[in-house]
Design an enzyme around this catalytic site. Structure first.
Site, PDB file in Angstrom:
ATOM      1  N   SER A 302     -28.018 -77.254  29.749  1.00 37.78           N
ATOM      2  CA  SER A 302     -28.559 -75.931  29.465  1.00 37.78           C
ATOM      3  C   SER A 302     -28.419 -75.649  27.982  1.00 37.78           C
ATOM      4  O   SER A 302     -27.566 -76.223  27.298  1.00 37.78           O
ATOM      5  CB  SER A 302     -27.786 -74.865  30.246  1.00 37.78           C
ATOM      6  OG  SER A 302     -26.519 -74.610  29.645  1.00 37.78           O
ATOM      7  N   ASP A 303     -29.270 -74.771  27.467  1.00 37.93           N
ATOM      8  CA  ASP A 303     -28.995 -74.205  26.155  1.00 37.93           C
ATOM      9  C   ASP A 303     -27.756 -73.319  26.294  1.00 37.93           C
ATOM     10  O   ASP A 303     -27.350 -72.947  27.403  1.00 37.93           O
ATOM     11  CB  ASP A 303     -30.201 -73.404  25.651  1.00 37.93           C
ATOM     12  CG  ASP A 303     -30.254 -73.332  24.130  1.00 37.93           C
ATOM     13  OD1 ASP A 303     -29.205 -73.497  23.476  1.00 37.93           O
ATOM     14  OD2 ASP A 303     -31.355 -73.108  23.589  1.00 37.93           O
ATOM     15  N   SER A 304     -27.152 -72.982  25.181  1.00 33.80           N
ATOM     16  CA  SER A 304     -25.867 -72.276  25.221  1.00 33.80           C
ATOM     17  C   SER A 304     -26.028 -70.876  25.807  1.00 33.80           C
ATOM     18  O   SER A 304     -26.679 -70.010  25.207  1.00 33.80           O
ATOM     19  CB  SER A 304     -25.270 -72.203  23.820  1.00 33.80           C
ATOM     20  OG  SER A 304     -24.997 -73.497  23.334  1.00 33.80           O
ATOM     21  N   ALA A 306     -27.523 -70.289  28.742  1.00 33.52           N
ATOM     22  CA  ALA A 306     -28.728 -70.167  29.566  1.00 33.52           C
ATOM     23  C   ALA A 306     -28.417 -70.074  31.053  1.00 33.52           C
ATOM     24  O   ALA A 306     -29.177 -69.447  31.803  1.00 33.52           O
ATOM     25  CB  ALA A 306     -29.672 -71.338  29.301  1.00 33.52           C
TER      26      ALA A 306
END
Length: 764
Positions: A302-304, A306
């Protein structure tokens, strides 16, 4: 007391002594750190485990390791940026950090040397030279290995977390809207160009000198349809991108597909935004399309934050346990954030997820650590013996300078006023005239040993160094975004007294950045007023632009004698700009995006993901007249294109593996050596929305009078298109073909695809 000059010398000497002492101390610390890098399977107590036996197939070794993990040990192993935590000491499993950024260089602190910082990706896209991108990827990969061995951390004051060997890059999202704050991070607006960039970066980074192991791991981002930061109260954390099947297949998927299938990318990052009502990190596209249709066999992170957004911002579910469950089951293996640690076991206890789901995520991620060689004997592994001297070598800086030079796009050169002669009075003015930090864009490692940007050569200093026998002065005139005009008079006076004027204009990270989109695409602050007064002097003037997203400069296009688009050209950008101005390098870059008029942003909704809705987005669908078109770029010399042989109409079948090849002869008919980019486009007969579509390109270097033939092979698959029903199609019919330099040379022909209308692939 010392004179001012003597004081400056004294200060420089003191700083030099301190810097030398710092480097000596740092080298000792890093030498110790390298010797202490924790290693799996390195003791008699741990080497006995089957997962340490490199004679066993990797899949079996990974499953053996997973079988030895206790439940509470699993969530930390599925969490990014845990270093120095996240280890399992009882079985000798060391910490590992998921999450190094390497967008255009390793984003870390300096080791004994600072990492090489290349031009921003928008500039690299303008090179249209994927050999440069592949070589950059190779440099980043080997520097990452060296810095990891040195114990270096990400570019934070505490030097933590310790780097991992996976890069959260490249960013291959499409430059859909010129207002997007992260246009600087992507190679352009075209899916094919972005896909070729992704392939080149991936191959360069992952495939090094030891074919047994990955050199490093690519993480393509951001899956998918991500191109908004914060627009009038709508943030990337809450945005729901409504994307048609047609646009997925023809715009948003192709760069990822090419990078996975043709590049072999081992990592993907899911984005903050939702797509058609489903948060990206909870989307079944991760399993169905990415793994099922494309055969992806790496990890997804995941993006940070997300995964938190799934319940905290999108409200797709209501609890963190539910968010952890839907993310894991969708295929998000690694969580950058705290949700897996806090809530994954609770999700298991509530039967929202099974332990088999958790173990599958562990398999995807842990397997890469085996493929990196982190569980095998190190004696014969070159990647375990990369010295500190492999970072920021003379060779990497030579490549860096070449990349900066190749990225420059000459937009205008009225009456061939460029190149300038040396030995003249030159005034270098404007907010970017003496730029250092604004040359290098965002996502930066530590550039200079003391943490600043003083080791970068600014355009002014580079011009001054090259203007032998002349005089060179710098006056800022105005800031990038400020409203003060108090500096105008001094700059105008300097320009009046000069033979030549260099005017540095553009944007900076305060205007466009991650988390910050623009409202307009014109020059910010009082730059427009300032430039008008400078140009009105009638001096031979060249404007250079620093920017990520495009800048609408209608007045300057009509009135400035010469314009160079430099993007964010990197550490060597000042040198490259000066080389182009004096003719030491002949610009040959081409625009990787369309430059629209200022009014364009009033005609398109930033929140609308539809690519073809009038007036259309990108060169493929835009029906208006741009300031400069996609693929445009001048040269100091002239080129001629012609078909190498008589090109008769060609027919190929879409039921047989038939191919045709178009040979384009390129001749330098001018006075200077230079580069030309030959671009190949097709116009489909069965898609009325697409104006033309890129299917090939080649950058070549030619001396005056020299010719070279560029080949463009095509098959029916060259012309495949997505339909509105989720299928990749081959349509029979006549396809117009054009081969062009993007300026004044275009060769036209056509090709017929014979056969039935065929579904080549069902994706959605």
């Amino acid at each position: 007391s010392r004179s001012s000059a003597a004081s400056d010398v004294y200060k420089r000497q003191v700083r030099g002594i301190m810097s030398l002492s710092y480097l000596l101390l740092l080298s000792l610390v890093l030498a110790y750190a390298a010797a202490e890098i924790p290693r799996a399977c390195s003791t008699p107590e741990t080497d006995k485990f089957p997962f340490c036996n490199n004679k066993i197939p990797i899949d079996e070794r990974v499953r053996d390791l997973i079988s030895r993990l206790q439940l509470d040990e699993k969530p930390p192993l599925l969490t990014a940026r845990m270093s120095p935590r996240g280890n399992v000491s009882r079985i000798g499993l060391p910490e590992y950090d998921w999450g190094a950024n390497c967008v255009h260089g390793v984003q870390s602190r300096c080791g004994t040397r600072c990492p090489t910082s290349f031009p921003s990706p928008n500039a690299l896209g303008a090179t249209w030279d994927m050999s440069i991108v592949k070589k950059m990827g190779a440099v980043i990969g080997i520097e990452l290995r060296s810095l990891w061995l040195q114990g270096v951390g990400e570019n934070h004051a505490n030097d933590l977390p310790h780097l991992g060997l996976d890069c959260w890059s490249p960013n291959i999202n499409i430059a859909r809207d010129p207002r997007w704050g992260r246009n600087q991070e992507v190679p352009g607006e075209d899916p094919y160009l972005s896909g070729q960039y992704g392939i080149a970066y991936t191959v360069g980074l992952q495939q090094g000198q030891d074919s047994r192991y990955l050199q490093a791991v690519v993480t393509l981002k951001h899956w998918d349809a991500y191109s908004l930061e914060n627009w009038k109260g709508v943030s990337r954390h809450t945005f729901n991108a409504i994307v048609s099947t047609y646009d997925f297949l023809n715009t948003y998927f192709p760069a990822f597909k090419a990078s996975v299938i043709d590049g072999g990318a081992k990592g993907v990052m899911c984005a903050y935004n939702s797509v058609n009502g489903v948060p990206s990190c909870a989307s079944q596209f991760l399993n169905k399309t990415l793994r099922g249709d494309w055969g992806f066999d790496g990890y997804v992170t995941s993006d940070s934050g997300a995964v938190y957004d799934i319940y905290g911002e999108h409200h797709y579910v209501t609890t963190p346990e539910e968010a952890a469950a839907v993310a894991i089951k969708a295929g998000t293996d690694i969580n950058s954030g705290g949700v897996y640690i806090s809530s994954l076991i609770q999700a298991l206890q509530k039967r929202l997820v099974t332990e088999a789901d958790i173990d599958l995520a562990l398999f995807h991620s842990l397997k890469l650590r085996f493929e990196l060689g982190l569980f095998d004997p190190i004696e014969d592994q070159p990647y375990w013996h990369v010295p500190p001297t492999a970072v920021n070598t003379p060779e990497s800086q030579a490549l860096n300078l070449l990349a900066s030079r190749e990225s420059l796009v000459l937009l205008k050169n009225n009456q061939n006023i460029l190149p300038f002669s040396r030995g003249k009075k030159i005034a270098v003015v404007g907010p970017h005239a003496n730029a250092t930090s604004n040359l290098v864009g965002n996502y930066l490692g530590q550039i200079c040993p003391n943490g600043g940007f003083e080791c970068i050569t600014s355009p002014f200093l580079a011009i001054q160094q090259r203007n032998t026998g002349g005089s060179t002065v710098f006056v800022e005139g105005c800031s990038v975004s400020g409203t003060s005009k108090t500096g105008f008079a001094e700059a105008i006076s300097a320009a009046k007294d000069a033979d030549y004027v260099v005017l540095g204009l553009g944007l900076d990270q305060g205007v466009e950045s991650e988390g910050h989109d623009r409202l307009t695409i014109t020059l910010p602050g009082v730059q427009d007023d300032f430039s008008r007064e400078i140009i009105a002097l009638g001096k031979p003037t060249v404007v250079f632009l620093l920017n990520g997203g495009i800048i609408a400069i209608e007045w300057l296009k009509d009135n400035a004698p010469a314009i160079i688009e430099a993007f964010y050209p990197g550490y060597q950008g000042g040198n490259a700009i000066a080389d182009a101005i004096f003719g030491d390098y002949n610009p040959g870059g081409k625009l990787p995006f369309t430059v629209y008029n200022a009014s364009y942003v009033n005609e398109v909704d930033m929140l609308d993901m539809n690519m073809s809705k009038p007036p259309g987005r990108t060169y493929k669908y835009f029906t208006g007249t741009p300031l400069w078109p996609f693929g445009y770029g001048l040269s100091y010399t002239e080129f001629k294109l012609e078909f190498n042989t008589t090109t008769n109409p060609v027919t190929i079948s879409n039921t047989k593996e038939e191919a045709a090849t178009y040979n384009v002869k390129v001749t330098n008919v001018g006075k200077y050596a230079g580069d030309e980019v030959v671009q190949a486009y097709f116009k489909p007969s069965n898609d009325p929305l697409i104006i033309k579509q890129l299917f090939g390109f080649k950058r070549v270097h030619l001396n005056p009078g020299q010719s070279i033939t560029v080949e463009f092979p095509v098959t029916y698959k060259t012309f495949q298109l997505g339909d509105h029903n989720g299928n990749i199609m081959s349509y029979p019919g006549i396809y117009g073909l054009s081969f062009t330099n993007g300026v004044d040379q275009t060769l036209n022909t056509y090709l017929t695809v014979h056969g039935p209308k065929r579904i080549l692939e069902s994706v959605l």
